[in-house]
Scaffold this motif. Sequence first.
Motif, PDB file in Angstrom:
ATOM      1  N   ARG A  12      -5.559  11.387   2.460  1.00 44.43           N
ATOM      2  CA  ARG A  12      -5.150  11.017   3.811  1.00 44.43           C
ATOM      3  C   ARG A  12      -4.649   9.572   3.819  1.00 44.43           C
ATOM      4  O   ARG A  12      -3.625   9.251   4.410  1.00 44.43           O
ATOM      5  N   ALA A  13      -5.410   8.696   3.168  1.00 45.31           N
ATOM      6  CA  ALA A  13      -5.079   7.271   3.185  1.00 45.31           C
ATOM      7  C   ALA A  13      -3.729   7.005   2.527  1.00 45.31           C
ATOM      8  O   ALA A  13      -2.963   6.159   2.974  1.00 45.31           O
ATOM      9  N   LEU A  14      -3.418   7.761   1.463  1.00 47.86           N
ATOM     10  CA  LEU A  14      -2.160   7.542   0.743  1.00 47.86           C
ATOM     11  C   LEU A  14      -0.959   7.766   1.645  1.00 47.86           C
ATOM     12  O   LEU A  14       0.038   7.068   1.567  1.00 47.86           O
ATOM     13  N   GLY A  15      -1.054   8.763   2.511  1.00 47.00           N
ATOM     14  CA  GLY A  15       0.122   9.126   3.299  1.00 47.00           C
ATOM     15  C   GLY A  15       0.164   8.505   4.676  1.00 47.00           C
ATOM     16  O   GLY A  15       1.145   8.667   5.389  1.00 47.00           O
ATOM     17  N   GLU A  16      -0.882   7.787   5.050  1.00 47.85           N
ATOM     18  CA  GLU A  16      -0.922   7.246   6.412  1.00 47.85           C
ATOM     19  C   GLU A  16       0.197   6.218   6.618  1.00 47.85           C
ATOM     20  O   GLU A  16       0.431   5.377   5.767  1.00 47.85           O
ATOM     21  N   THR A  17       0.879   6.297   7.751  1.00 43.56           N
ATOM     22  CA  THR A  17       2.073   5.485   7.932  1.00 43.56           C
ATOM     23  C   THR A  17       1.983   4.492   9.090  1.00 43.56           C
ATOM     24  O   THR A  17       2.035   3.285   8.902  1.00 43.56           O
ATOM     25  N   MET A  18       1.855   5.032  10.272  1.00 42.97           N
ATOM     26  CA  MET A  18       2.087   4.244  11.487  1.00 42.97           C
ATOM     27  C   MET A  18       1.158   3.028  11.598  1.00 42.97           C
ATOM     28  O   MET A  18       1.609   1.901  11.791  1.00 42.97           O
ATOM     29  N   ALA A  19      -0.150   3.284  11.473  1.00 43.64           N
ATOM     30  CA  ALA A  19      -1.102   2.192  11.654  1.00 43.64           C
ATOM     31  C   ALA A  19      -0.895   1.135  10.570  1.00 43.64           C
ATOM     32  O   ALA A  19      -0.972  -0.066  10.833  1.00 43.64           O
ATOM     33  N   VAL A  20      -0.589   1.597   9.360  1.00 43.27           N
ATOM     34  CA  VAL A  20      -0.395   0.661   8.254  1.00 43.27           C
ATOM     35  C   VAL A  20       0.835  -0.205   8.474  1.00 43.27           C
ATOM     36  O   VAL A  20       0.805  -1.421   8.309  1.00 43.27           O
ATOM     37  N   THR A  21       1.916   0.431   8.902  1.00 46.01           N
ATOM     38  CA  THR A  21       3.166  -0.309   9.051  1.00 46.01           C
ATOM     39  C   THR A  21       3.028  -1.416  10.103  1.00 46.01           C
ATOM     40  O   THR A  21       3.669  -2.454  10.032  1.00 46.01           O
ATOM     41  N   MET A  22       2.118  -1.197  11.062  1.00 42.55           N
ATOM     42  CA  MET A  22       1.949  -2.217  12.096  1.00 42.55           C
ATOM     43  C   MET A  22       1.106  -3.396  11.632  1.00 42.55           C
ATOM     44  O   MET A  22       1.094  -4.436  12.268  1.00 42.55           O
ATOM     45  N   LEU A  23       0.392  -3.222  10.514  1.00 37.00           N
ATOM     46  CA  LEU A  23      -0.558  -4.264  10.125  1.00 37.00           C
ATOM     47  C   LEU A  23      -0.332  -4.865   8.737  1.00 37.00           C
ATOM     48  O   LEU A  23      -0.919  -5.880   8.406  1.00 37.00           O
ATOM     49  N   ILE A  24       0.527  -4.250   7.942  1.00 40.46           N
ATOM     50  CA  ILE A  24       0.584  -4.707   6.546  1.00 40.46           C
ATOM     51  C   ILE A  24       1.548  -5.872   6.362  1.00 40.46           C
ATOM     52  O   ILE A  24       1.517  -6.582   5.372  1.00 40.46           O
ATOM     53  N   GLY A  25       2.431  -6.086   7.337  1.00 44.40           N
ATOM     54  CA  GLY A  25       3.348  -7.218   7.230  1.00 44.40           C
ATOM     55  C   GLY A  25       4.728  -6.841   6.705  1.00 44.40           C
ATOM     56  O   GLY A  25       5.654  -7.630   6.789  1.00 44.40           O
ATOM     57  N   ASN A  26       4.862  -5.639   6.163  1.00 42.55           N
ATOM     58  CA  ASN A  26       6.164  -5.131   5.724  1.00 42.55           C
ATOM     59  C   ASN A  26       6.978  -6.110   4.889  1.00 42.55           C
ATOM     60  O   ASN A  26       8.179  -6.267   5.098  1.00 42.55           O
ATOM     61  N   ALA A  27       6.333  -6.801   3.978  1.00 40.03           N
ATOM     62  CA  ALA A  27       7.065  -7.662   3.063  1.00 40.03           C
ATOM     63  C   ALA A  27       7.224  -6.886   1.752  1.00 40.03           C
ATOM     64  O   ALA A  27       6.236  -6.434   1.188  1.00 40.03           O
ATOM     65  N   ASN A  28       8.462  -6.749   1.289  1.00 42.08           N
ATOM     66  CA  ASN A  28       8.716  -5.889   0.137  1.00 42.08           C
ATOM     67  C   ASN A  28       8.438  -6.604  -1.176  1.00 42.08           C
ATOM     68  O   ASN A  28       9.321  -6.774  -2.018  1.00 42.08           O
ATOM     69  N   ILE A  29       7.206  -7.046  -1.337  1.00 42.82           N
ATOM     70  CA  ILE A  29       6.821  -7.789  -2.542  1.00 42.82           C
ATOM     71  C   ILE A  29       5.506  -7.230  -3.068  1.00 42.82           C
ATOM     72  O   ILE A  29       4.781  -6.554  -2.342  1.00 42.82           O
ATOM     73  N   ILE A  30       5.227  -7.530  -4.335  1.00 41.03           N
ATOM     74  CA  ILE A  30       3.920  -7.149  -4.858  1.00 41.03           C
ATOM     75  C   ILE A  30       2.906  -8.153  -4.323  1.00 41.03           C
ATOM     76  O   ILE A  30       3.068  -9.360  -4.523  1.00 41.03           O
ATOM     77  N   PRO A  31       1.879  -7.697  -3.606  1.00 33.47           N
ATOM     78  CA  PRO A  31       0.940  -8.644  -3.008  1.00 33.47           C
ATOM     79  C   PRO A  31       0.206  -9.450  -4.086  1.00 33.47           C
ATOM     80  O   PRO A  31      -0.158  -8.920  -5.127  1.00 33.47           O
ATOM     81  N   LYS A  32       0.021 -10.762  -3.785  1.00 35.90           N
ATOM     82  CA  LYS A  32      -0.616 -11.625  -4.773  1.00 35.90           C
ATOM     83  C   LYS A  32      -2.124 -11.612  -4.617  1.00 35.90           C
ATOM     84  O   LYS A  32      -2.852 -12.077  -5.493  1.00 35.90           O
ATOM     85  N   GLY A  33      -2.594 -11.127  -3.486  1.00 32.15           N
ATOM     86  CA  GLY A  33      -4.039 -11.101  -3.286  1.00 32.15           C
ATOM     87  C   GLY A  33      -4.392 -10.149  -2.166  1.00 32.15           C
ATOM     88  O   GLY A  33      -3.518  -9.518  -1.579  1.00 32.15           O
ATOM     89  N   LEU A  34      -5.684 -10.072  -1.881  1.00 28.07           N
ATOM     90  CA  LEU A  34      -6.166  -9.156  -0.852  1.00 28.07           C
ATOM     91  C   LEU A  34      -5.604  -9.475   0.514  1.00 28.07           C
ATOM     92  O   LEU A  34      -5.398  -8.598   1.333  1.00 28.07           O
ATOM     93  N   PHE A  35      -5.372 -10.764   0.774  1.00 32.93           N
ATOM     94  CA  PHE A  35      -4.963 -11.147   2.115  1.00 32.93           C
ATOM     95  C   PHE A  35      -3.476 -11.432   2.190  1.00 32.93           C
ATOM     96  O   PHE A  35      -2.989 -11.940   3.184  1.00 32.93           O
ATOM     97  N   ASP A  36      -2.756 -11.110   1.122  1.00 34.78           N
ATOM     98  CA  ASP A  36      -1.311 -11.279   1.125  1.00 34.78           C
ATOM     99  C   ASP A  36      -0.672 -10.077   1.834  1.00 34.78           C
ATOM    100  O   ASP A  36      -1.290  -9.030   1.995  1.00 34.78           O
ATOM    101  N   THR A  37       0.573 -10.265   2.285  1.00 33.47           N
ATOM    102  CA  THR A  37       1.277  -9.148   2.909  1.00 33.47           C
ATOM    103  C   THR A  37       1.894  -8.270   1.822  1.00 33.47           C
ATOM    104  O   THR A  37       2.021  -8.665   0.681  1.00 33.47           O
ATOM    105  N   GLY A  38       2.259  -7.067   2.200  1.00 33.25           N
ATOM    106  CA  GLY A  38       2.876  -6.140   1.252  1.00 33.25           C
ATOM    107  C   GLY A  38       3.537  -5.031   2.024  1.00 33.25           C
ATOM    108  O   GLY A  38       3.903  -5.195   3.195  1.00 33.25           O
ATOM    109  N   ASN A  39       3.688  -3.897   1.378  1.00 30.85           N
ATOM    110  CA  ASN A  39       4.260  -2.738   2.055  1.00 30.85           C
ATOM    111  C   ASN A  39       3.805  -1.482   1.316  1.00 30.85           C
ATOM    112  O   ASN A  39       3.458  -1.561   0.148  1.00 30.85           O
ATOM    113  N   THR A  40       3.786  -0.350   2.003  1.00 28.42           N
ATOM    114  CA  THR A  40       3.404   0.881   1.315  1.00 28.42           C
ATOM    115  C   THR A  40       4.592   1.835   1.262  1.00 28.42           C
ATOM    116  O   THR A  40       5.608   1.617   1.922  1.00 28.42           O
ATOM    117  N   MET A  41       4.459   2.891   0.485  1.00 30.18           N
ATOM    118  CA  MET A  41       5.565   3.828   0.295  1.00 30.18           C
ATOM    119  C   MET A  41       5.913   4.526   1.607  1.00 30.18           C
ATOM    120  O   MET A  41       7.076   4.606   2.003  1.00 30.18           O
TER     121      MET A  41
END
Lengths: 283, 352
Positions: free
Chosen positions: A209-238
């Motif tokens: 379930r977690a792998l495919g979750e979209t909406m809630a993640v997209t609102m909170l992850i920061g949508n930066a297309n980079i490999i996150p450098k740490g736990l609190f860095d921004t990133g993006n999911t597939m």
Amino acid sequence: MNGEKITKVVLFITSLVILFLAAGIVYSLINGALPAFNEFGLRFIFSSEWNPTEGKEEYGALPFIVGTLLTSIIALLLCIPMSFSASLFLGEYFRNTKIANILGSMVDLLAGIPSIVYGLWGFYVLKPLIVDLGFNEQGFGIFTSALILSIMIIPYATSLSNEIIKMVPNELKEAAYSLGATQWEVIFNVIVPSARSGIVASYILALGRALGETMAVTMLIGNANIIPKGLFDTGNTMASVIANQFGEAEGLKLSSLIAIALLLFLITGIVNSIGKLIINKLS
Amino acid sequence: MKKLVVLFFAIAVLTACNNSNQSSEGAKKKVTLTAAGATFPMPFYNMVFKNYTKSTGILLTYGGIGSGGGIRSLKDKIVDFGATDAFLSDEKIKSMPAEIVHIPTCLGAVVIAYNLPGVEEIKLTNELLEGIFMGKITKWNDEKIKANNPDINLPDKNITVVHRSDGSGTTYIFSDFMSKVSDVWKTEVGKGKSLKWPCGIGAKGNPGVAGTIKQTPGTIGYIGSEYAFAQKIPVALLQNRAGNYIEPSVESISAAAKADIPDDTRVMLTNSADPEAYPISGFTWIILYKDLDYDGRSKTRALETVKFLDWLISKDAQDVTKKVHYSPLPEKTVEKAKQILRTVNYGGESLL
């Protein structure tokens, strides 16, 4: 034709429909992803470059693969203590009591809350909290998304493992008690070992379930297309990059997004087979 | 049981008859026009479309699916007209199945919105914009920002850039401006509907960016002007080509179109030479096929399409722009748009 035959035919046809649907999904994903794989080859999976600017187009899926796996696995780790204790509470300690019934339906209710509501709650409540706690400057990032994901997958992990724990035969437990075992010993020496394959299965389901979750993640992850450098860095999911960019995508970019969808499909498949393997080993 | 089935059947037949009666009458009376595209001018379109339906009875629907979606929908011939914030390049026009025309409908601006509690007004030069959006200036109390804004008390806070996570005409206008004023930006980032961002976080759609900025102190980002005005988010004053600091307003945005524009109106108005002009302004266009006789479309439908577009650039509709924080087309542009609209035909037959 008798009822027996009719049932057989109907069941056969309906399961064939599912088979066709799945095959259709795989076919169109592969078909759509081909141009991207032809252009970039295996580099598509291992490159962290995502540049949609015309003339400099270059797409790599690594940041999104890392983002998806990181958020999902952290979410699972955060979810395990909560759902494990909840399922023991429901299935053993307070089994069939009023309070367990209330808690049980609350947990099921969590599954019915729309993703967007989780996202909004995360945006307006959880994110400012993360900022106030000083974890990072603006509150977005891998950890915030993983936290919201962990809450979202609790019901999936809890309700199945709760059922499995309930199914542990009473004779086993009674035998342990008669030998002088305490409740704590019964739980960790009898119930958990005999229910472990089911408990693991429920966590695999939750991870899926977690792998495919979209909406809630997209609102909170920061949508930066980079490999996150740490736990609190921004990133993006597939799933999130597909949801964000599919609307305006065309040509190579569209194909790359479909290729990401194909990879997500494969990852989910791999996770599920690993889950099955573990279950087989344990039972 | 049998009676029930008969009754049910009778009801079904009756309602079916009713429906068909209604729809055949409806078809005689009015056509429904569908359009889809850019989200940037959506508040304006929503309002004028509603007004037009009220006064003429012609039903109009608009799907805000993004400029790219608008172009694709027109290409697939599933809409009567599309809407886009970035004009189609010659190459893109060639890839369409038939000749298309661009009709400008209003002017909008991309504003630099920020969230800094206690700071009411901030002036940014193009160099500062480059520094901030390239991630080189990372603190609000950076010496360079301080030097340009000696009167305000800037906090010791990190700058968080907020940009669009989806492809967008708004991003296109912003990056077009940045590419004009900064060589570093031009070579390292470039222009397009989505970009490879050197820093910052992404949010979906203008409402997403506006909401993120409003919610998060220390942020700065670019949004369609109407979203900043409607939500009362403070915006930065920018330096135009003449060197004046300009606040985005109906007048300063319109001023950007005062310069000469080509006959087909396909031009980016960013970094206008006009001393009064707000530098990140731009047209938004409606696109449609020049020959409306395609896919079995009726002549009435073609006529209604052109009639509506003619009304859309008339004073009546243009006056609405200000109410929703857009700027009306200058008269010169309206003339050019009318010329273009006159070339639209139905199998060679003139429609206006």
